[in-house]
Design a protein around this motif. Structure first.
Motif, PDB file in Angstrom:
ATOM      1  N   ASP A  77      -4.337   6.060  11.105  1.00 26.66           N
ATOM      2  CA  ASP A  77      -4.770   5.687  12.469  1.00 26.66           C
ATOM      3  C   ASP A  77      -6.069   6.560  12.681  1.00 26.66           C
ATOM      4  OD1 ASP A  77      -3.484   7.981  13.054  1.00 26.66           O
ATOM      5  OD2 ASP A  77      -2.688   7.475  14.886  1.00 26.66           O
ATOM      6  N   ASN A  78      -6.576   6.225  13.653  1.00 26.68           N
ATOM      7  CA  ASN A  78      -7.662   6.899  14.017  1.00 26.68           C
ATOM      8  C   ASN A  78      -7.804   7.040  15.489  1.00 26.68           C
ATOM      9  OD1 ASN A  78     -10.205   8.296  13.705  1.00 26.68           O
ATOM     10  ND2 ASN A  78     -11.353   6.456  12.984  1.00 26.68           N
ATOM     11  N   LYS A  79      -7.151   7.872  16.177  1.00 23.42           N
ATOM     12  CA  LYS A  79      -7.210   7.913  17.803  1.00 23.42           C
ATOM     13  C   LYS A  79      -8.483   8.640  18.395  1.00 23.42           C
ATOM     14  CE  LYS A  79      -2.857   7.528  19.982  1.00 23.42           C
ATOM     15  NZ  LYS A  79      -1.511   8.185  20.047  1.00 23.42           N
ATOM     16  N   PRO A  80      -9.097   8.092  19.222  1.00 23.55           N
ATOM     17  CA  PRO A  80     -10.195   8.885  19.670  1.00 23.55           C
ATOM     18  C   PRO A  80      -9.842  10.273  20.210  1.00 23.55           C
ATOM     19  CG  PRO A  80      -9.750   6.711  20.711  1.00 23.55           C
ATOM     20  CD  PRO A  80      -8.865   6.745  19.947  1.00 23.55           C
ATOM     21  N   GLY A  81     -10.545  11.224  19.866  1.00 26.21           N
ATOM     22  CA  GLY A  81     -10.186  12.470  20.419  1.00 26.21           C
ATOM     23  C   GLY A  81      -9.427  13.396  19.947  1.00 26.21           C
ATOM     24  N   LEU A  82      -8.731  12.759  18.746  1.00 28.40           N
ATOM     25  CA  LEU A  82      -8.029  13.604  17.741  1.00 28.40           C
ATOM     26  C   LEU A  82      -8.602  13.595  16.435  1.00 28.40           C
ATOM     27  CD1 LEU A  82      -4.328  12.363  18.177  1.00 28.40           C
ATOM     28  CD2 LEU A  82      -5.390  14.268  19.436  1.00 28.40           C
ATOM     29  N   GLU A  83      -8.340  15.020  16.034  1.00 24.33           N
ATOM     30  CA  GLU A  83      -8.959  15.214  14.626  1.00 24.33           C
ATOM     31  C   GLU A  83      -8.098  14.652  13.439  1.00 24.33           C
ATOM     32  OE1 GLU A  83      -9.433  19.511  14.007  1.00 24.33           O
ATOM     33  OE2 GLU A  83     -10.779  19.667  15.623  1.00 24.33           O
ATOM     34  N   VAL A  84      -6.753  14.700  13.677  1.00 26.06           N
ATOM     35  CA  VAL A  84      -5.655  14.250  12.838  1.00 26.06           C
ATOM     36  C   VAL A  84      -5.056  12.769  12.861  1.00 26.06           C
ATOM     37  CG1 VAL A  84      -5.301  16.672  12.309  1.00 26.06           C
ATOM     38  CG2 VAL A  84      -3.831  15.455  13.807  1.00 26.06           C
ATOM     39  N   ASP A  85      -4.507  12.406  12.064  1.00 25.62           N
ATOM     40  CA  ASP A  85      -3.525  11.217  12.140  1.00 25.62           C
ATOM     41  C   ASP A  85      -2.258  11.479  12.740  1.00 25.62           C
ATOM     42  OD1 ASP A  85      -1.181  11.286   9.999  1.00 25.62           O
ATOM     43  OD2 ASP A  85      -2.986  12.254   9.258  1.00 25.62           O
ATOM     44  N   GLU A  86      -1.997  10.342  13.853  1.00 26.89           N
ATOM     45  CA  GLU A  86      -0.331  10.415  14.158  1.00 26.89           C
ATOM     46  C   GLU A  86       0.479   9.344  13.602  1.00 26.89           C
ATOM     47  OE1 GLU A  86      -0.520  12.191  18.503  1.00 26.89           O
ATOM     48  OE2 GLU A  86      -1.007  10.123  18.506  1.00 26.89           O
ATOM     49  N   HIS A  87      -0.229   8.526  12.711  1.00 26.83           N
ATOM     50  CA  HIS A  87       0.396   7.278  12.026  1.00 26.83           C
ATOM     51  C   HIS A  87      -0.201   7.316  10.685  1.00 26.83           C
ATOM     52  CE1 HIS A  87       2.327   3.077  12.722  1.00 26.83           C
ATOM     53  NE2 HIS A  87       2.691   3.788  11.657  1.00 26.83           N
ATOM     54  N   SER A  88       0.476   7.141   9.666  1.00 28.21           N
ATOM     55  CA  SER A  88       0.174   6.815   8.217  1.00 28.21           C
ATOM     56  C   SER A  88       0.839   5.574   7.652  1.00 28.21           C
ATOM     57  CB  SER A  88      -0.356   8.220   7.358  1.00 28.21           C
ATOM     58  OG  SER A  88       0.844   8.527   6.837  1.00 28.21           O
ATOM     59  N   ILE A  89       0.426   4.932   6.844  1.00 32.33           N
ATOM     60  CA  ILE A  89       1.077   4.079   5.869  1.00 32.33           C
ATOM     61  C   ILE A  89       0.525   3.955   4.551  1.00 32.33           C
ATOM     62  CG2 ILE A  89       1.935   1.603   5.743  1.00 32.33           C
ATOM     63  CD1 ILE A  89       1.971   1.119   8.635  1.00 32.33           C
ATOM     64  N   MET A  90       1.495   4.107   3.801  1.00 35.55           N
ATOM     65  CA  MET A  90       1.072   4.453   2.339  1.00 35.55           C
ATOM     66  C   MET A  90       1.843   3.610   1.133  1.00 35.55           C
ATOM     67  SD  MET A  90       1.675   6.333  -0.660  1.00 35.55           S
ATOM     68  CE  MET A  90       2.818   7.912  -0.491  1.00 35.55           C
ATOM     69  N   VAL A  91       1.124   2.978   0.502  1.00 34.27           N
ATOM     70  CA  VAL A  91       1.905   2.254  -0.721  1.00 34.27           C
ATOM     71  C   VAL A  91       1.631   2.896  -1.965  1.00 34.27           C
ATOM     72  CG1 VAL A  91       2.060  -0.093  -1.921  1.00 34.27           C
ATOM     73  CG2 VAL A  91       1.491   0.201   0.441  1.00 34.27           C
ATOM     74  N   CYS A  92       2.698   3.192  -2.874  1.00 34.73           N
ATOM     75  CA  CYS A  92       2.597   3.570  -4.430  1.00 34.73           C
ATOM     76  C   CYS A  92       2.978   2.445  -5.385  1.00 34.73           C
ATOM     77  CB  CYS A  92       3.778   4.540  -4.711  1.00 34.73           C
ATOM     78  SG  CYS A  92       3.446   6.271  -3.920  1.00 34.73           S
ATOM     79  N   ARG A  93       2.039   2.214  -6.307  1.00 31.47           N
ATOM     80  CA  ARG A  93       2.467   1.202  -7.266  1.00 31.47           C
ATOM     81  C   ARG A  93       2.936   1.865  -8.504  1.00 31.47           C
ATOM     82  NH1 ARG A  93       0.294  -1.562 -11.470  1.00 31.47           N
ATOM     83  NH2 ARG A  93      -1.893  -0.487 -11.346  1.00 31.47           N
ATOM     84  N   TYR A  94       3.921   1.476  -9.244  1.00 31.50           N
ATOM     85  CA  TYR A  94       4.454   2.184 -10.211  1.00 31.50           C
ATOM     86  C   TYR A  94       4.351   1.294 -11.301  1.00 31.50           C
ATOM     87  CZ  TYR A  94       6.701   5.671  -7.178  1.00 31.50           C
ATOM     88  OH  TYR A  94       6.934   6.441  -6.191  1.00 31.50           O
ATOM     89  N   ALA A  95       4.603   1.831 -12.423  1.00 32.41           N
ATOM     90  CA  ALA A  95       4.334   0.815 -13.762  1.00 32.41           C
ATOM     91  C   ALA A  95       5.601  -0.054 -13.610  1.00 32.41           C
ATOM     92  CB  ALA A  95       4.439   1.619 -15.037  1.00 32.41           C
ATOM     93  N   SER A  96       5.377  -1.276 -14.269  1.00 34.39           N
ATOM     94  CA  SER A  96       6.155  -2.564 -14.244  1.00 34.39           C
ATOM     95  C   SER A  96       7.407  -1.970 -15.241  1.00 34.39           C
ATOM     96  CB  SER A  96       5.610  -3.662 -15.066  1.00 34.39           C
ATOM     97  OG  SER A  96       6.600  -4.751 -15.197  1.00 34.39           O
ATOM     98  N   PRO A  97       8.643  -2.219 -14.673  1.00 31.61           N
ATOM     99  CA  PRO A  97       9.168  -3.237 -14.050  1.00 31.61           C
ATOM    100  C   PRO A  97       9.315  -2.638 -12.513  1.00 31.61           C
ATOM    101  CG  PRO A  97      11.193  -2.239 -15.040  1.00 31.61           C
ATOM    102  CD  PRO A  97       9.912  -1.470 -15.972  1.00 31.61           C
ATOM    103  N   TYR A  98       9.119  -1.175 -12.274  1.00 35.98           N
ATOM    104  CA  TYR A  98       9.210  -0.682 -11.010  1.00 35.98           C
ATOM    105  C   TYR A  98       8.065  -1.304  -9.976  1.00 35.98           C
ATOM    106  CZ  TYR A  98      11.640   2.007 -14.210  1.00 35.98           C
ATOM    107  OH  TYR A  98      12.675   2.385 -15.121  1.00 35.98           O
ATOM    108  N   GLY A  99       8.330  -1.589  -9.098  1.00 35.49           N
ATOM    109  CA  GLY A  99       7.165  -2.373  -8.106  1.00 35.49           C
ATOM    110  C   GLY A  99       6.475  -1.446  -7.128  1.00 35.49           C
ATOM    111  N   LEU A 100       6.422  -1.860  -6.038  1.00 38.31           N
ATOM    112  CA  LEU A 100       5.868  -1.032  -4.886  1.00 38.31           C
ATOM    113  C   LEU A 100       6.838  -0.333  -3.985  1.00 38.31           C
ATOM    114  CD1 LEU A 100       3.288  -3.770  -3.652  1.00 38.31           C
ATOM    115  CD2 LEU A 100       2.988  -2.061  -5.327  1.00 38.31           C
ATOM    116  N   SER A 101       6.358   0.876  -3.574  1.00 38.03           N
ATOM    117  CA  SER A 101       7.314   1.522  -2.790  1.00 38.03           C
ATOM    118  C   SER A 101       6.367   1.994  -1.635  1.00 38.03           C
ATOM    119  CB  SER A 101       7.959   2.739  -3.465  1.00 38.03           C
ATOM    120  OG  SER A 101       8.977   2.546  -4.291  1.00 38.03           O
ATOM    121  N   LYS A 102       6.837   2.193  -0.442  1.00 34.45           N
ATOM    122  CA  LYS A 102       5.977   2.329   0.960  1.00 34.45           C
ATOM    123  C   LYS A 102       6.674   3.479   1.629  1.00 34.45           C
ATOM    124  CE  LYS A 102       7.585  -1.777   3.014  1.00 34.45           C
ATOM    125  NZ  LYS A 102       8.819  -1.435   3.754  1.00 34.45           N
TER     126      LYS A 102
END
Ligand SMILES: OC[C@H]1O[C@](O)(CO)[C@@H](O)[C@@H]1O
Length: 364
Positions: free
Chosen positions: A226-251
């Motif tokens: 996220d990108n809150k006005p007035g803050l230097e750092v995030d208060e929220h992040s969402i991340m996705v990892c993609r693994y080699a098949s047959p392992y899918g996506l993790s979040k």
């Protein structure tokens, strides 16, 4: 737990409020003795001095003098994230075992400096992740290791709290007004100090997540903050990892600003993990007395009571001493080798968020 000898412990740097929690574990361990504490600020040490009845000669504003005087077996370090690397590099030559409170480091380069500095000694370093001691997550790992849900394909993680300034040691609550007043001063909110919810909470998710995935590394990482006005750092992040098949996506999602603190009342979304395997699924939420399991044999979701943690495996102080006494393998998430994979993912997530693109996993 009885030990062959007494372990002398010091606490250096009170930036992270968990110092108070860790020193309480020392205080309560019959085989450990708190012999000194050090911080630039006497004020920050005052409640510890009072709580554990420390004498004036055990309280230092100079950490080197503390180490030289007390010659500890174990040093607990709780500096701001940006200073983890330097702290371990400086403390390692004093030949003491080291407990670094989460996260591992601000960068993979710092993590590698820490590993190298400790490798030059015969001492042990552990990275303490409080979530690694929550019975639901320990139970989840046991069931995974026993093959109950087959091979793990996906990890879903959401965690955080109302914000780092809403509580102090022992989870004592601070009002929202007071927390807001402190924001501009607090290291948690400074980019240079490696503040922000991603640096504070992603390491938890990806370190325990990698533990559930048996050390598997993703190929690619995509992260949005996220990108809150007035803050230097995030208060929220969402991340996705993609693994080699047959392992899918993790979040993996980190949040400062959950509706309630998970240790008081679970917010929604609930804080913790959902793990999907080839033969079943588990939901494992922070602090809950049960996990919820689904298997091919019993596909309706059902509750399983969490394990009672075994002596030696109940908290980081007890565990480090148990490890030193018995030579047992380290609890997975505290082992720098596993934490390093988590740090590779965190570094990749920081780069991805900054450049607003998917990146290949950083580091070897
Ligand atoms: O967000 C600040 C801190 O608050 C906690 O959730 C609980 O004390 C820690 O795990 C985190 O580092």
């Amino acid at each position: 737990m009885s030990t062959s000898r007494l372990y002398n412990v010091v606490g250096i740097n009170f930036d992270h409020m968990h110092m108070g929690d860790l020193l309480r574990q020392v205080h309560e361990h019959p085989g450990a003795r708190l012999v000194g504490i050090a911080d630039q600020s006497r004020e920050r040490m005052a409640s510890t001095v009072a709580a554990f009845g420390l004498t004036e000669d055990q309280v230092f504003t100079d950490w080197q003098l503390c180490l030289e005087t007390t010659k500890p077996d174990i040093a607990i370090l709780c500096p701001k994230t940006a200073e983890h690397g330097q702290a371990v590099v400086e403390v390692a030559p004093y030949q003491t075992h080291v407990l670094v409170e989460k996260p591992f480091a601000a960068t993979l380069a710092d993590a590698d400096r820490m590993i190298a500095a400790m490798a030059a000694t015969s001492k042990t370093m552990i990275i303490n992740w409080p979530l690694a001691w929550y019975p639901p997550h320990v139970t989840t790992k046991r069931l995974i290791a026993e093959g109950t849900i087959g091979e793990v394909l996906e990890v879903h993680y959401y965690d955080g709290n109302r914000g780092p300034l809403r509580h102090i040691a022992d989870k004592v609550e601070i009002t929202e007004e007071e927390a807001n007043r402190q924001k501009s001063q607090a290291w948690w909110y400074q980019r240079e100090a490696a503040g922000g919810s991603l640096q504070d909470y992603l390491g938890y998710g990806v370190t325990l997540g990698t533990w559930f995935l048996d050390g598997r590394k993703p190929l690619e990482v995509t992260c949005v903050t996220d990108n809150k006005p007035g803050l230097e750092v995030d208060e929220h992040s969402i991340m996705v990892c993609r693994y080699a098949s047959p392992y899918g996506l993790s979040k993996f999602e980190t949040r400062w600003g959950t509706f309630t603190d998970p240790w008081t009342l679970q917010p929604q979304p609930k804080c913790g993990f959902v793990v999907l395997g080839t033969h079943g699924t588990i939901s494992s939420y922070d602090y809950e007395p049960v996990i919820r399991l689904q298997t091919r044999e019993r596909p309706e979701t059902h509750e399983v009571p969490v394990d009672t943690l075994a002596p030696g495996w109940r908290n980081p102080i007890e565990h480090l001493i148990h490890h030193l006494e018995t030579g047992c393998a380290l609890h997975g998430p505290l082992d720098p080798a596993l934490c390093r994979i988590g740090q590779q993912i965190v570094d990749s997530a920081v780069l991805s968020a900054r450049e607003r693109r998917t990146v290949t996993l950083l580091g070897e």
